[in-house]
Motif scaffolding. Structure first.
Motif, PDB file in Angstrom:
ATOM      1  N   VAL A  94      45.535  11.126  85.393  1.00  0.00           N
ATOM      2  CA  VAL A  94      44.069  10.708  84.969  1.00  0.00           C
ATOM      3  C   VAL A  94      43.903  11.371  83.504  1.00  0.00           C
ATOM      4  O   VAL A  94      44.686  12.314  83.110  1.00  0.00           O
ATOM      5  N   PRO A  95      43.417  10.578  82.453  1.00  0.00           N
ATOM      6  CA  PRO A  95      42.949  11.124  81.225  1.00  0.00           C
ATOM      7  C   PRO A  95      42.587  12.363  81.342  1.00  0.00           C
ATOM      8  O   PRO A  95      41.670  13.090  82.013  1.00  0.00           O
ATOM      9  N   VAL A  96      42.744  13.341  80.420  1.00  0.00           N
ATOM     10  CA  VAL A  96      42.509  14.548  80.122  1.00  0.00           C
ATOM     11  C   VAL A  96      41.848  14.786  78.717  1.00  0.00           C
ATOM     12  O   VAL A  96      42.546  14.442  77.661  1.00  0.00           O
ATOM     13  N   VAL A  97      40.462  15.304  78.444  1.00  0.00           N
ATOM     14  CA  VAL A  97      39.971  15.462  77.282  1.00  0.00           C
ATOM     15  C   VAL A  97      39.686  16.715  77.256  1.00  0.00           C
ATOM     16  O   VAL A  97      39.045  17.694  77.966  1.00  0.00           O
ATOM     17  N   VAL A  98      39.857  17.483  76.100  1.00  0.00           N
ATOM     18  CA  VAL A  98      39.733  18.983  75.713  1.00  0.00           C
ATOM     19  C   VAL A  98      38.544  18.959  74.929  1.00  0.00           C
ATOM     20  O   VAL A  98      38.503  18.415  73.804  1.00  0.00           O
ATOM     21  N   VAL A  99      37.819  19.710  75.147  1.00  0.00           N
ATOM     22  CA  VAL A  99      36.626  20.268  74.396  1.00  0.00           C
ATOM     23  C   VAL A  99      36.704  21.667  74.191  1.00  0.00           C
ATOM     24  O   VAL A  99      36.618  22.767  74.689  1.00  0.00           O
ATOM     25  N   GLY A 100      37.293  22.007  72.741  1.00  0.00           N
ATOM     26  CA  GLY A 100      37.801  23.422  72.500  1.00  0.00           C
ATOM     27  C   GLY A 100      37.244  23.539  70.991  1.00  0.00           C
ATOM     28  O   GLY A 100      36.402  23.112  70.443  1.00  0.00           O
ATOM     29  N   ALA A 129      48.852  18.763  79.111  1.00  0.00           N
ATOM     30  CA  ALA A 129      49.081  17.948  78.332  1.00  0.00           C
ATOM     31  C   ALA A 129      47.686  17.360  78.228  1.00  0.00           C
ATOM     32  O   ALA A 129      46.814  17.054  79.138  1.00  0.00           O
ATOM     33  N   ARG A 130      47.241  16.724  76.895  1.00  0.00           N
ATOM     34  CA  ARG A 130      45.920  16.326  76.886  1.00  0.00           C
ATOM     35  C   ARG A 130      45.931  14.619  76.025  1.00  0.00           C
ATOM     36  O   ARG A 130      47.133  14.566  75.381  1.00  0.00           O
ATOM     37  N   ASP A 131      45.100  13.905  76.441  1.00  0.00           N
ATOM     38  CA  ASP A 131      45.007  12.620  76.179  1.00  0.00           C
ATOM     39  C   ASP A 131      44.190  12.515  74.588  1.00  0.00           C
ATOM     40  O   ASP A 131      44.046  11.424  73.932  1.00  0.00           O
ATOM     41  N   PHE A 132      42.891  13.605  74.523  1.00  0.00           N
ATOM     42  CA  PHE A 132      42.082  13.348  73.582  1.00  0.00           C
ATOM     43  C   PHE A 132      41.585  14.993  73.327  1.00  0.00           C
ATOM     44  O   PHE A 132      41.511  15.548  74.276  1.00  0.00           O
TER      45      PHE A 132
END
Length: 327
Positions: free
Chosen positions: A46-52, A155-158
């Motif tokens: 599923v998509p992965v969104v990183v908030v960092g 791995a991340r998508d956004f």
């Protein structure tokens, strides 16, 4: 002292430069290994969104993660949240949070996110294992990682980077001579930059933290912030002065301001000693999740919400929602 060093007001940062060069070398080589494929990142189904963030602590990252989770929930998605769980020591990892999970097990920020959003939350030093644990327990449409910008094994998508609009990047050096985990040039490769306070620069999304009503830790009673008087304010967050400034901006002049280290654990005696007769102890919501189990009747906390300009908020969410349609 560390704030003066990182801001450049103290020349002591020069003494720490050799350690910063080493930190920068190691972190740059690690990222290069993933870019060149010498080390493989695991990709979730599923998509992965990183908030960092690029700097150490206190940027408003967790309120942005909460905002994003709630915005996706309002649009019918089922987001799951993964975190390192800094400050917690679980007996077994990955740990999927439930109503009995303590901050001592999972850390304060994951518990805060779980309580505010009701979303599925898992913690593990290896984010891959946390993601797999969430996917095994139920339907998850999208993964939000609270922190983890530098965790390239996932791995991340956004990628969303949250920047402190007032402090920005201090003296610009890597830890420990400066506040940087990665250099500011990393902003060129992320998908969105959200600037908390201060002045947003070109291509950055302005954000502010808006306080809600003060809430009593013991009873859950809500009161307007202006109704509180004779307040002792405390904050154990990355940048405590921001909390104290927020109170003053909204009409509360604390009789005393007590800063603590980020993620610090508390004892009942320690916090009880902060107030005298007829005084109110007012803390952040992040502090409250650690203190609620032994709260006194005069302890209150102030929740805050991330607020973005409507048009920029809509555009950002549309980009993230598009990830789901392409997965």
């Amino acid at each position: 002292m560390i704030e003066r060093i990182w801001s450049g007001d103290s020349g002591l940062w020069r003494l720490l430069l050799p350690l910063s060069w080493l930190y920068g070398l190691i972190s740059s080589l690690l990222r290069l290994c993933y870019r060149l494929g010498w080390r493989k990142a695991w990709r979730a189904p599923v998509p992965v969104v990183v908030v960092g963030n690029l700097t150490a602590g206190g940027n408003g990252k967790t309120p942005v993660a909460i905002w994003l989770v709630q915005a996706l929930q309002q649009r019918g998605l089922r987001p799951g949240v993964v975190s390192r769980g800094y400050g917690g020591k679980a007996k077994v990892y990955p740990l999927v949070l439930d109503s009995t999970t303590t901050t001592g097990e999972a850390g304060d920020e994951p518990v805060l996110i779980y309580q505010r959003t009701g979303a599925a939350v898992a913690v593990s030093p290896k984010r891959k294992e946390a993601v797999q644990a969430l996917l095994a327990k139920g339907d998850i449409d999208i993964i939000i990682t609270d922190d983890g910008l530098q965790h390239y094994a996932l791995a991340r998508d956004f990628e969303i980077v949250v920047v402190d609009g007032q402090r920005r990047f201090g003296n610009g050096w890597w830890l420990p001579a400066g506040p940087m985990r990665e250099r500011a040039s990393r902003l060129k490769s992320v998908d969105a930059v959200i600037t908390n306070g201060g002045q947003a620069q070109d291509n950055e999304i302005a954000m502010r933290l808006m306080p809600g009503q003060a809430i009593n830790l013991r009873t859950g009673e809500a009161q307007p912030l202006s109704a509180l008087a004779n307040v002792v304010a405390m904050a154990g967050i990355g940048h405590p002065p921001r909390f104290f400034s927020t109170l003053r901006q909204h009409g509360v002049a604390p009789v005393k301001e007590v800063p603590f280290a980020d993620h610090q654990d508390y004892s009942e005696a320690q916090l009880t000693a902060l107030t005298g007769k007829d005084q109110i102890l007012l803390m952040t919501e992040k502090d409250a999740v650690k203190a609620k189990r032994f709260a006194a009747a005069n302890w209150w906390y102030l929740p805050v919400d991330a607020e973005l300009p409507p048009e920029q908020e809509k555009a950002l969410l549309n980009r993230i929602l598009a990830l789901k349609s392409h997965s």
